[in-house]
Design a protein around this motif. Structure first.
Motif, PDB file in Angstrom:
ATOM      1  N   ASP A   1      -4.209  16.298  10.173  1.00 54.28           N
ATOM      2  CA  ASP A   1      -5.170  17.231  10.758  1.00 54.28           C
ATOM      3  C   ASP A   1      -6.603  16.897  10.397  1.00 54.28           C
ATOM      4  O   ASP A   1      -7.527  17.389  11.014  1.00 54.28           O
ATOM      5  CB  ASP A   1      -4.861  18.661  10.291  1.00 54.28           C
ATOM      6  N   SER A   2      -6.791  16.070   9.350  1.00 53.75           N
ATOM      7  CA  SER A   2      -8.137  15.750   8.890  1.00 53.75           C
ATOM      8  C   SER A   2      -8.199  14.299   8.424  1.00 53.75           C
ATOM      9  O   SER A   2      -7.293  13.814   7.739  1.00 53.75           O
ATOM     10  CB  SER A   2      -8.520  16.675   7.725  1.00 53.75           C
ATOM     11  N   GLY A   3      -9.283  13.618   8.760  1.00 49.92           N
ATOM     12  CA  GLY A   3      -9.485  12.249   8.316  1.00 49.92           C
ATOM     13  C   GLY A   3      -9.685  12.136   6.821  1.00 49.92           C
ATOM     14  O   GLY A   3      -9.548  11.048   6.259  1.00 49.92           O
ATOM     15  N   ARG A   4      -9.999  13.240   6.165  1.00 45.45           N
ATOM     16  CA  ARG A   4     -10.179  13.221   4.701  1.00 45.45           C
ATOM     17  C   ARG A   4      -8.865  12.998   3.978  1.00 45.45           C
ATOM     18  O   ARG A   4      -8.854  12.709   2.785  1.00 45.45           O
ATOM     19  CB  ARG A   4     -10.798  14.537   4.230  1.00 45.45           C
ATOM     20  N   ASP A   5      -7.739  13.146   4.661  1.00 50.92           N
ATOM     21  CA  ASP A   5      -6.429  13.025   4.032  1.00 50.92           C
ATOM     22  C   ASP A   5      -5.897  11.595   4.018  1.00 50.92           C
ATOM     23  O   ASP A   5      -4.742  11.381   3.682  1.00 50.92           O
ATOM     24  CB  ASP A   5      -5.419  13.916   4.756  1.00 50.92           C
ATOM     25  N   ILE A   6      -6.709  10.609   4.379  1.00 50.45           N
ATOM     26  CA  ILE A   6      -6.235   9.228   4.491  1.00 50.45           C
ATOM     27  C   ILE A   6      -6.757   8.392   3.323  1.00 50.45           C
ATOM     28  O   ILE A   6      -7.939   8.421   3.016  1.00 50.45           O
ATOM     29  CB  ILE A   6      -6.695   8.601   5.822  1.00 50.45           C
ATOM     30  N   THR A   7      -5.842   7.643   2.705  1.00 50.91           N
ATOM     31  CA  THR A   7      -6.183   6.709   1.635  1.00 50.91           C
ATOM     32  C   THR A   7      -5.362   5.444   1.830  1.00 50.91           C
ATOM     33  O   THR A   7      -4.185   5.517   2.179  1.00 50.91           O
ATOM     34  CB  THR A   7      -5.846   7.304   0.251  1.00 50.91           C
ATOM     35  N   VAL A   8      -5.974   4.295   1.588  1.00 55.39           N
ATOM     36  CA  VAL A   8      -5.258   3.019   1.599  1.00 55.39           C
ATOM     37  C   VAL A   8      -5.408   2.409   0.210  1.00 55.39           C
ATOM     38  O   VAL A   8      -6.501   2.380  -0.347  1.00 55.39           O
ATOM     39  CB  VAL A   8      -5.815   2.058   2.670  1.00 55.39           C
ATOM     40  N   ALA A   9      -4.288   1.936  -0.349  1.00 57.52           N
ATOM     41  CA  ALA A   9      -4.308   1.338  -1.686  1.00 57.52           C
ATOM     42  C   ALA A   9      -3.488   0.054  -1.687  1.00 57.52           C
ATOM     43  O   ALA A   9      -2.574  -0.114  -0.876  1.00 57.52           O
ATOM     44  CB  ALA A   9      -3.757   2.316  -2.718  1.00 57.52           C
ATOM     45  N   ARG A  10      -3.827  -0.838  -2.605  1.00 56.98           N
ATOM     46  CA  ARG A  10      -3.105  -2.108  -2.757  1.00 56.98           C
ATOM     47  C   ARG A  10      -2.118  -2.002  -3.904  1.00 56.98           C
ATOM     48  O   ARG A  10      -2.464  -1.564  -4.999  1.00 56.98           O
ATOM     49  CB  ARG A  10      -4.098  -3.233  -3.036  1.00 56.98           C
ATOM     50  N   PHE A  11      -0.877  -2.380  -3.649  1.00 55.85           N
ATOM     51  CA  PHE A  11       0.145  -2.396  -4.687  1.00 55.85           C
ATOM     52  C   PHE A  11      -0.093  -3.561  -5.649  1.00 55.85           C
ATOM     53  O   PHE A  11      -0.575  -4.620  -5.241  1.00 55.85           O
ATOM     54  CB  PHE A  11       1.541  -2.610  -4.086  1.00 55.85           C
ATOM     55  N   GLN A  12       0.290  -3.363  -6.911  1.00 56.27           N
ATOM     56  CA  GLN A  12       0.416  -4.476  -7.838  1.00 56.27           C
ATOM     57  C   GLN A  12       1.822  -5.013  -7.633  1.00 56.27           C
ATOM     58  O   GLN A  12       2.785  -4.244  -7.621  1.00 56.27           O
ATOM     59  CB  GLN A  12       0.263  -4.019  -9.283  1.00 56.27           C
ATOM     60  N   GLU A  13       1.948  -6.306  -7.463  1.00 58.88           N
ATOM     61  CA  GLU A  13       3.251  -6.888  -7.193  1.00 58.88           C
ATOM     62  C   GLU A  13       3.829  -7.484  -8.471  1.00 58.88           C
ATOM     63  O   GLU A  13       3.183  -8.285  -9.130  1.00 58.88           O
ATOM     64  CB  GLU A  13       3.140  -7.950  -6.110  1.00 58.88           C
ATOM     65  N   GLU A  14       5.023  -7.040  -8.798  1.00 61.32           N
ATOM     66  CA  GLU A  14       5.773  -7.577  -9.925  1.00 61.32           C
ATOM     67  C   GLU A  14       6.908  -8.424  -9.353  1.00 61.32           C
ATOM     68  O   GLU A  14       7.089  -8.482  -8.138  1.00 61.32           O
ATOM     69  CB  GLU A  14       6.307  -6.433 -10.792  1.00 61.32           C
ATOM     70  N   LYS A  15       7.699  -9.063 -10.206  1.00 60.49           N
ATOM     71  CA  LYS A  15       8.759  -9.955  -9.730  1.00 60.49           C
ATOM     72  C   LYS A  15       9.716  -9.269  -8.769  1.00 60.49           C
ATOM     73  O   LYS A  15      10.059  -9.809  -7.723  1.00 60.49           O
ATOM     74  CB  LYS A  15       9.548 -10.508 -10.912  1.00 60.49           C
ATOM     75  N   ASP A  16      10.170  -8.062  -9.096  1.00 61.44           N
ATOM     76  CA  ASP A  16      11.193  -7.405  -8.293  1.00 61.44           C
ATOM     77  C   ASP A  16      10.771  -6.040  -7.767  1.00 61.44           C
ATOM     78  O   ASP A  16      11.600  -5.260  -7.336  1.00 61.44           O
ATOM     79  CB  ASP A  16      12.482  -7.276  -9.105  1.00 61.44           C
ATOM     80  N   ARG A  17       9.486  -5.740  -7.834  1.00 62.30           N
ATOM     81  CA  ARG A  17       9.048  -4.415  -7.375  1.00 62.30           C
ATOM     82  C   ARG A  17       7.539  -4.405  -7.097  1.00 62.30           C
ATOM     83  O   ARG A  17       6.831  -5.324  -7.451  1.00 62.30           O
ATOM     84  CB  ARG A  17       9.390  -3.361  -8.422  1.00 62.30           C
ATOM     85  N   ARG A  18       7.116  -3.320  -6.472  1.00 67.46           N
ATOM     86  CA  ARG A  18       5.689  -3.074  -6.245  1.00 67.46           C
ATOM     87  C   ARG A  18       5.321  -1.820  -7.014  1.00 67.46           C
ATOM     88  O   ARG A  18       6.078  -0.857  -7.018  1.00 67.46           O
ATOM     89  CB  ARG A  18       5.417  -2.884  -4.760  1.00 67.46           C
TER      90      ARG A  18
END
Length: 111
Positions: free
Chosen positions: A15-32
């Motif tokens: 309902d609002s553009g304020r609710d959007i966030t983009v983040a980068r994962f840290q990548e480990e061997k078997d998970r993010r």
């Protein structure tokens, strides 16, 4: 899409553009992983998304419940998540809640 800016259109999701966030994962061997909280002996818990992982974005409202999300810089190889509700990390830590957050994950890989 290596080195290109992100461009995605969200329709009917928020309902609002304020609710959007983009983040980068840290990548480990078997998970993010997504760094969300740290603990220091003297200051206690600092609960928030680590500012180093947040991607700077622009959000443009195109119509009712239609938003165009673009990154302000080029994205490089990696794994990312687009949150449609900004997570209240502090409340989750205080409530000792499991940290399973909803969002849309995507990856950018070299061609």
């Amino acid at each position: 899409m290596k080195g290109d800016a992100l461009a995605v259109c969200l329709v009917g999701v928020i309902d609002s553009g304020r609710d959007i966030t983009v983040a980068r994962f840290q990548e480990e061997k078997d998970r993010r992983e997504l760094p969300m909280a740290s603990y220091r002996l003297w200051t206690g818990v600092n609960a928030q998304l680590d500012p180093k992982v947040i991607v700077s974005i622009a959000v443009e409202k195109k119509a009712e419940k239609v938003y165009l999300v673009t990154s302000k810089e080029s994205l490089h190889d990696g794994e990312f998540i687009l949150f449609t509700i900004v997570p209240d990390v502090a409340a989750m830590v205080k409530a000792n809640a499991a940290t399973s957050l909803g969002g849309y994950d995507f990856g950018i890989q070299a061609r």
